[in-house]
Scaffold this motif. Structure first.
Motif, short mmCIF file in Angstrom:
data_model
loop_
_atom_site.label_atom_id
_atom_site.label_comp_id
_atom_site.label_asym_id
_atom_site.label_seq_id
_atom_site.Cartn_x
_atom_site.Cartn_y
_atom_site.Cartn_z
N ALA A 112 12.77 -20.75 -8.88
CA ALA A 112 13.06 -19.65 -9.38
C ALA A 112 12.41 -18.86 -9.95
N PRO A 113 12.11 -17.71 -10.05
CA PRO A 113 10.74 -16.91 -10.87
C PRO A 113 11.44 -17.06 -12.47
N VAL A 114 10.28 -17.24 -12.87
CA VAL A 114 10.58 -17.37 -14.50
C VAL A 114 10.24 -15.86 -14.84
N ASN A 115 9.22 -15.62 -14.43
CA ASN A 115 8.37 -13.86 -14.72
C ASN A 115 8.00 -13.09 -13.85
N GLY A 116 8.37 -12.27 -14.41
CA GLY A 116 7.99 -11.28 -13.00
C GLY A 116 7.71 -9.40 -13.22
N GLU A 117 6.41 -9.05 -12.75
CA GLU A 117 5.80 -7.66 -13.29
C GLU A 117 5.57 -7.74 -12.22
N GLU A 118 5.55 -5.76 -12.03
CA GLU A 118 5.23 -5.11 -10.65
C GLU A 118 4.45 -3.39 -11.29
N ILE A 119 2.97 -3.35 -11.37
CA ILE A 119 2.69 -1.65 -12.02
C ILE A 119 2.78 -1.50 -10.02
N HIS A 120 3.55 -0.14 -10.70
CA HIS A 120 4.42 0.36 -10.11
C HIS A 120 4.01 1.65 -10.08
N THR A 121 4.21 2.91 -8.75
CA THR A 121 4.03 4.44 -8.96
C THR A 121 4.65 5.32 -6.95
N GLU A 122 5.07 5.85 -7.75
CA GLU A 122 5.79 6.59 -6.98
C GLU A 122 5.23 8.06 -7.31
N PRO A 124 0.93 -0.80 -0.03
CA PRO A 124 0.20 -0.07 -0.20
C PRO A 124 1.08 0.98 -0.04
N TRP A 125 0.14 2.23 -0.28
CA TRP A 125 0.87 3.47 -0.09
C TRP A 125 1.69 3.56 1.09
N THR A 126 3.09 3.96 1.06
CA THR A 126 3.89 3.99 1.98
C THR A 126 4.92 5.35 2.15
N LYS A 127 5.52 6.22 2.19
CA LYS A 127 6.39 6.72 2.50
C LYS A 127 7.46 5.83 2.86
N VAL A 128 8.67 6.59 1.88
CA VAL A 128 9.67 5.79 1.14
C VAL A 128 11.08 6.85 1.51
N PRO A 129 11.70 6.56 1.77
CA PRO A 129 13.38 7.35 1.52
C PRO A 129 13.90 8.00 -0.07
N TYR A 130 14.24 8.84 -0.12
CA TYR A 130 15.25 9.09 -1.51
C TYR A 130 15.32 8.46 -1.97
N PRO A 131 16.13 7.37 -3.47
CA PRO A 131 17.96 6.88 -3.27
C PRO A 131 18.75 7.66 -3.31
N LYS A 132 19.76 7.60 -2.65
CA LYS A 132 20.93 8.91 -2.79
C LYS A 132 21.32 9.22 -4.09
N LYS A 133 21.07 8.52 -5.06
CA LYS A 133 21.79 8.79 -5.93
C LYS A 133 20.94 8.79 -7.03
N MET A 134 20.76 10.46 -7.46
CA MET A 134 19.56 11.32 -7.53
C MET A 134 19.64 11.83 -9.23
N PRO A 135 18.67 12.85 -10.55
CA PRO A 135 19.51 13.38 -11.52
C PRO A 135 19.29 14.70 -10.54
N TRP A 192 6.63 8.86 -1.77
CA TRP A 192 5.54 7.48 -2.11
C TRP A 192 5.65 6.58 -2.55
N TYR A 193 5.05 5.53 -1.89
CA TYR A 193 5.55 4.32 -2.90
C TYR A 193 4.55 3.19 -2.93
N THR A 194 3.43 2.73 -3.76
CA THR A 194 2.70 1.48 -3.48
C THR A 194 2.87 1.04 -4.80
N THR A 195 2.76 -0.41 -4.50
CA THR A 195 3.20 -1.79 -6.32
C THR A 195 2.27 -2.40 -6.05
N ARG A 196 2.05 -3.52 -7.02
CA ARG A 196 1.22 -4.80 -6.73
C ARG A 196 2.42 -6.03 -7.67
#
Length: 330
Positions: free
Chosen positions: A231-241, A187-198, A216-220
């Motif tokens: 071993a995963p043979v496939n992976g997907e994410e519906i990802h929003t920041e 679910p929507w969760t407050k997360v830290p910024y990546p230390k390397k950003m443009p 903030w970040y959420t993903t399925r």
């Protein structure tokens, strides 16, 4: 001779019968392991995607966003930790970095993941980290255990630095393989910024404190897992920041930093399926094919040994058969 042959067959029957459980319960845990020097690369894409342009702080739809993930085994660290842990340990130095449509890096997050070579359970040791921050993982990440079960597992999320259940949703067929499908929604969760950003001139480690703008970040999250190898043979994410509030947004409540349906690139799916299929055969030899073959062979030899023993105890037919009277001489 029959009794001697039956004893030889009995010896081989006992040997093969004993080898069956030895392979399954002794050899398998010691031979089925992730090699400490393993290296792999995975490319995922979101087509199309929404991406924040940091020079204007406006979200824009782009043709694609690429996520490149590398896992590199650190043999030296594995050996160091094994001396204290008393078991085979794998150390993966992972790097996930996001590239925009122009190929420039948007962000990157390094990880150090330490786990048991056979069970994939986390091993807690100095150096366990995400983006340079110490963490203490619970549950799995990247890979399921050998002989994956039809149940929920705790799965570690690198963005939130927490673990939550990833749910077994059923058995499916993927590219000719029987796989277990797992799904997790963060679910929507407050997360830290990546230390390397443009963001030239801005220290990402103090960005939230200086501007009041939070991330903030959420993903399925979805995985198709081959259960024999885990071993995963496939992976997907519906990802929003999203970035929310603060002075960085110029009075806006929020802006999308990234949004997209992330999928493994087709060539990497094909390569992964082929690799997992070959490893699956090797694992099955240890847990199924060879143990059952040896058990069947041992049973057959035992039956043959008993048959020869029974025959050796019977009196010869010539000794009990009545001889026909010889014709009288002329």
């Amino acid at each position: 001779m029959r009794r001697r042959a039956s004893l030889v067959l009995l010896s081989f029957a006992v040997l093969f019968a004993a080898l069956a459980p030895v392979l399954r319960w002794y050899a398998f845990p010691r031979l089925a392991k992730i090699p400490p020097s393993q290296y792999q690369e995975m490319v995922l894409e979101a087509r199309p995607a929404t991406l924040l342009q940091y020079d204007t702080m406006q979200a824009k739809q782009v043709e694609k966003v690429t996520i490149v993930q590398t896992l590199k085994g650190n043999v030296e660290e594995s050996e160091r930790i094994e001396r204290d842990a008393g078991r085979d340990v794998v150390v993966w130095d992972s790097l996930s970095y996001v590239q925009g449509p122009d190929g420039k890096t948007v962000s990157q997050i390094p990880e150090r993941y330490i786990f048991d070579a056979h069970t994939q359970a986390p091993v807690h040791a100095t150096g366990e980290s995400v983006d340079g921050d110490p963490v203490r993982r619970e549950g799995i990440e990247f890979k399921w255990p050998f002989l994956t079960e039809k149940r929920d597992y705790a799965y570690f999320d690198a963005q939130t630095r927490t673990s939550a259940p990833i749910h077994y949703k059923g058995t499916r067929t993927f590219r000719g393989l029987e796989v277990y499908y797992f799904e997790q929604t963060v679910p929507w969760t407050k997360v830290p910024y990546p230390k390397k950003m443009p963001m030239p001139g801005i220290d990402a480690t103090t960005l939230e404190k200086q501007t009041g703008t939070t991330r903030w970040y959420t993903t399925r999250r979805m995985f198709w897992v081959e259960p024999v190898t885990g071993a995963p043979v496939n992976g997907e994410e519906i990802h929003t920041e999203e970035l929310r509030g603060g002075s960085l947004l110029g009075g806006r409540d929020k802006v999308t930093a990234f949004s997209g349906h992330v999928r493994m690139r087709e060539d990497y799916v094909d390569h992964t399926v082929a690799l997992v299929s070959s490893h699956r055969t090797l694992v099955l030899l240890l847990v199924s094919h060879l143990p059952w073959t040896f058990l069947t062979l041992g049973t057959g030899l035992l039956a043959l040994s008993l048959l020869l023993e029974a025959r050796s105890r019977r009196p010869d037919g010539d000794a009990v058969a009545e001889r026909e009277p010889e014709p009288a001489g002329v």
